[in-house]
Design a protein around this motif. Sequence first.
Motif, PDB file in Angstrom:
ATOM      1  N   MET A  24      10.807 -10.543  13.456  1.00 26.04           N
ATOM      2  CA  MET A  24      10.381 -10.638  12.063  1.00 26.04           C
ATOM      3  C   MET A  24       8.901 -10.458  11.843  1.00 26.04           C
ATOM      4  O   MET A  24       8.340 -10.009  10.782  1.00 26.04           O
ATOM      5  N   THR A  25       7.927 -11.137  12.593  1.00 25.83           N
ATOM      6  CA  THR A  25       6.432 -11.086  12.403  1.00 25.83           C
ATOM      7  C   THR A  25       5.977  -9.574  12.760  1.00 25.83           C
ATOM      8  O   THR A  25       5.665  -9.022  12.027  1.00 25.83           O
ATOM      9  N   ALA A  26       6.915  -8.905  13.716  1.00 27.28           N
ATOM     10  CA  ALA A  26       6.452  -7.328  13.759  1.00 27.28           C
ATOM     11  C   ALA A  26       6.846  -6.571  12.611  1.00 27.28           C
ATOM     12  O   ALA A  26       6.275  -5.608  12.254  1.00 27.28           O
ATOM     13  N   GLN A  27       8.023  -6.820  12.007  1.00 24.21           N
ATOM     14  CA  GLN A  27       8.497  -6.304  10.891  1.00 24.21           C
ATOM     15  C   GLN A  27       7.589  -6.264   9.641  1.00 24.21           C
ATOM     16  O   GLN A  27       7.357  -5.589   9.125  1.00 24.21           O
ATOM     17  N   MET A  28       7.136  -7.615   9.490  1.00 22.45           N
ATOM     18  CA  MET A  28       6.428  -7.818   8.305  1.00 22.45           C
ATOM     19  C   MET A  28       4.970  -7.357   8.584  1.00 22.45           C
ATOM     20  O   MET A  28       4.400  -6.794   7.832  1.00 22.45           O
ATOM     21  N   GLN A  29       4.435  -7.244   9.781  1.00 20.44           N
ATOM     22  CA  GLN A  29       3.260  -6.491  10.107  1.00 20.44           C
ATOM     23  C   GLN A  29       3.327  -5.030   9.658  1.00 20.44           C
ATOM     24  O   GLN A  29       2.461  -4.418   9.324  1.00 20.44           O
ATOM     25  N   MET A  30       4.212  -4.292  10.333  1.00 16.97           N
ATOM     26  CA  MET A  30       4.617  -3.040   9.906  1.00 16.97           C
ATOM     27  C   MET A  30       4.687  -2.936   8.537  1.00 16.97           C
ATOM     28  O   MET A  30       4.033  -1.915   7.721  1.00 16.97           O
ATOM     29  N   HIS A  31       5.291  -3.557   7.742  1.00 12.84           N
ATOM     30  CA  HIS A  31       5.505  -3.556   6.404  1.00 12.84           C
ATOM     31  C   HIS A  31       4.257  -3.780   5.837  1.00 12.84           C
ATOM     32  O   HIS A  31       3.821  -2.878   4.734  1.00 12.84           O
TER      33      HIS A  31
END
Length: 93
Positions: A24-31
């Motif tokens: 989730m952290t990686a997805q949010m950082q990508m977003h």
Amino acid sequence: MSVNVNDADWQKIQELFAKERQWMTAQMQMHIREVNSMFADERKKVRERYKEYDGCYLGYYAQWFFWLFFVLGLVIFGLAIFLILDSHYHWTK
């Protein structure tokens, strides 16, 4: 109500939660990176749009406001000149 979980299962649950949190952290950082790049692109477009007006872009309505009073001033100035000439030469039939 209570639930008994043995240590191996508890460890597995904790690992799954850690992996999910990391994902989730990686997805949010990508977003966030995508949104930041969109904002940067929009800033570039706006900067180019302002360059088209040589830095004096006032906005659509401000330009109309300016032109309205500019033309109104020219009309009044022309009318004043006409009235001065009219009173000076006394056009008679």
